[in-house]
Design a protein around this motif. Sequence first.
Motif, mmCIF file in Angstrom:
data_model
loop_
_atom_site.group_PDB
_atom_site.id
_atom_site.type_symbol
_atom_site.label_atom_id
_atom_site.label_comp_id
_atom_site.label_asym_id
_atom_site.label_seq_id
_atom_site.Cartn_x
_atom_site.Cartn_y
_atom_site.Cartn_z
ATOM 1 N N LEU A 169 41.564 -74.054 6.223
ATOM 2 C CA LEU A 169 43.029 -74.151 6.164
ATOM 3 C C LEU A 169 43.442 -75.614 6.121
ATOM 4 C CD1 LEU A 169 45.775 -72.629 6.285
ATOM 5 C CD2 LEU A 169 45.621 -72.802 8.785
ATOM 6 N N ARG A 170 44.198 -75.965 5.098
ATOM 7 C CA ARG A 170 44.720 -77.336 5.022
ATOM 8 C C ARG A 170 45.904 -77.450 5.965
ATOM 9 N NH1 ARG A 170 46.210 -78.814 -0.633
ATOM 10 N NH2 ARG A 170 46.820 -76.637 -0.834
ATOM 11 N N ILE A 171 45.888 -78.489 6.810
ATOM 12 C CA ILE A 171 46.905 -78.659 7.840
ATOM 13 C C ILE A 171 47.568 -80.015 7.698
ATOM 14 C CG2 ILE A 171 47.340 -78.820 10.334
ATOM 15 C CD1 ILE A 171 44.966 -76.937 10.760
ATOM 16 N N VAL A 172 48.899 -80.010 7.754
ATOM 17 C CA VAL A 172 49.693 -81.236 7.820
ATOM 18 C C VAL A 172 50.347 -81.258 9.184
ATOM 19 C CG1 VAL A 172 51.696 -82.459 6.905
ATOM 20 C CG2 VAL A 172 50.129 -81.308 5.342
ATOM 21 N N LEU A 173 50.085 -82.301 9.937
ATOM 22 C CA LEU A 173 50.721 -82.479 11.240
ATOM 23 C C LEU A 173 51.881 -83.448 11.068
ATOM 24 C CD1 LEU A 173 50.757 -81.861 14.240
ATOM 25 C CD2 LEU A 173 49.064 -83.686 14.563
ATOM 26 N N GLU A 174 53.087 -82.935 11.227
ATOM 27 C CA GLU A 174 54.292 -83.735 10.977
ATOM 28 C C GLU A 174 54.784 -84.420 12.257
ATOM 29 O OE1 GLU A 174 56.967 -80.903 9.288
ATOM 30 O OE2 GLU A 174 55.905 -80.914 7.383
#
Length: 177
Positions: A169-174
């Motif tokens: 799973l590609r994850i972006v932590l904002e």
Amino acid sequence: MLETMKKPAELILRQPDDMHVHFRQGEMMEAVVTATSNVFARAVVMPNTIPPITTVERVENYRSRIIDAADEGFEPLMTFKILPGMDPDLIAGLKAANVVAGKLYPEGATTNSEDGVSDVRQIYPVLELMQQHDIVLSIHGEDPAVFSLDREEAFLPVIKQLRKDFPALRIVLEHLT
């Protein structure tokens, strides 16, 4: 080695992308869309509206309103809000509607997140299908139960668990500070 490397003569930025925008709704939406599309070619659109963007129909309606308010050629990159109890069967349809990400808001962490996720295990079926359909997980990574300056750090164990449980799973932590 560094002495032999040539520097580029010129760097041209044609039109950048906004990777996190809240267009909201009504007159505010129209004003922000206009301002954004004057500068940016594309923008990743946050889904924490009222009602939240959670279905194919809502994604398509919101996208249409954005395009109607935008300069010609502007491309909204749509997201959906992940909610506890969300039907995992929606994910294939959202992918077909060209959403780029599902947005995880911890319950009570930010604007319009009262309906957010209190325990990420509640949304594991949705995350599994997002992983299968290659939809990015975008996270507002805060633990609202702790002091405001410690919220991001307190959320890191959740990120570590998600990486372990969903390795593809590609994850972006904002909002990472």
